[in-house]
Motif scaffolding. Structure first.
Motif, PDB file in Angstrom:
ATOM      1  N   ASP A   1      10.266 -26.894 -29.847  1.00  0.00           N
ATOM      2  CA  ASP A   1       9.303 -27.772 -30.370  1.00  0.00           C
ATOM      3  C   ASP A   1       8.263 -28.089 -29.291  1.00  0.00           C
TER       4      ASP A   1
ATOM      5  N   ASP B   1      17.825 -26.178 -23.482  1.00  0.00           N
ATOM      6  CA  ASP B   1      17.979 -26.708 -24.769  1.00  0.00           C
ATOM      7  C   ASP B   1      16.906 -26.093 -25.687  1.00  0.00           C
ATOM      8  N   GLN B   2      17.416 -25.060 -26.370  1.00  0.00           N
ATOM      9  CA  GLN B   2      16.223 -24.160 -27.130  1.00  0.00           C
ATOM     10  C   GLN B   2      15.782 -24.955 -27.964  1.00  0.00           C
ATOM     11  N   GLU B   3      16.398 -25.440 -28.974  1.00  0.00           N
ATOM     12  CA  GLU B   3      15.393 -26.477 -29.894  1.00  0.00           C
ATOM     13  C   GLU B   3      14.211 -27.498 -29.276  1.00  0.00           C
TER      14      GLU B   3
END
Length: 116
Positions: free
Chosen positions: A79, A73-75
């Protein structure tokens, strides 16, 4: 072929904090070797070990080589790594699917779009 890719060497102005930071990012254990350098041991199948070597100077120009990481999951990973102390950098990439970040000593790396 007679060569095996075994180690990535990372020059660091302050070896222990930078190696510790990357250990936290990657989740890899670290150890100090017989020369006093810090080694991050890659889990089986995760690639080569990383060896952090002390250098007297700080980074001053864009990397000539960098790391690309593929997250689930890139986001979420961007983060997480930003919370650990990375910062966003603009190297002229424009509007791309990957995110360019820098570690605490300014070494650029990318978090790709991943397999979301």
């Amino acid at each position: 072929m007679g060569l095996r890719f075994s180690t990535v060497c990372v020059d660091a102005h302050d070896v222990h904090p930078l190696a510790s930071w990357w250990s936290g990012v990657l989740g890899w254990p670290s150890e100090v070797d017989e020369d006093g350098d810090v080694v991050l041991r890659a889990p089986a199948g995760a690639g080569p070990d990383w060896l952090f070597l002390a250098v007297p100077d700080e980074k001053v120009v864009k990397n000539r080589i960098h790391f690309d990481f593929t997250p689930d999951d890139q986001e979420a990973e961007v983060d997480r790594v930003l919370r650990l102390g990375a910062r966003r950098v603009d190297i002229g990439q424009g509007d791309e699917s990957w995110v360019v970040l820098a570690d605490p000593e300014g070494n650029e790396f990318c978090i790709l779009a991943g397999d979301e």
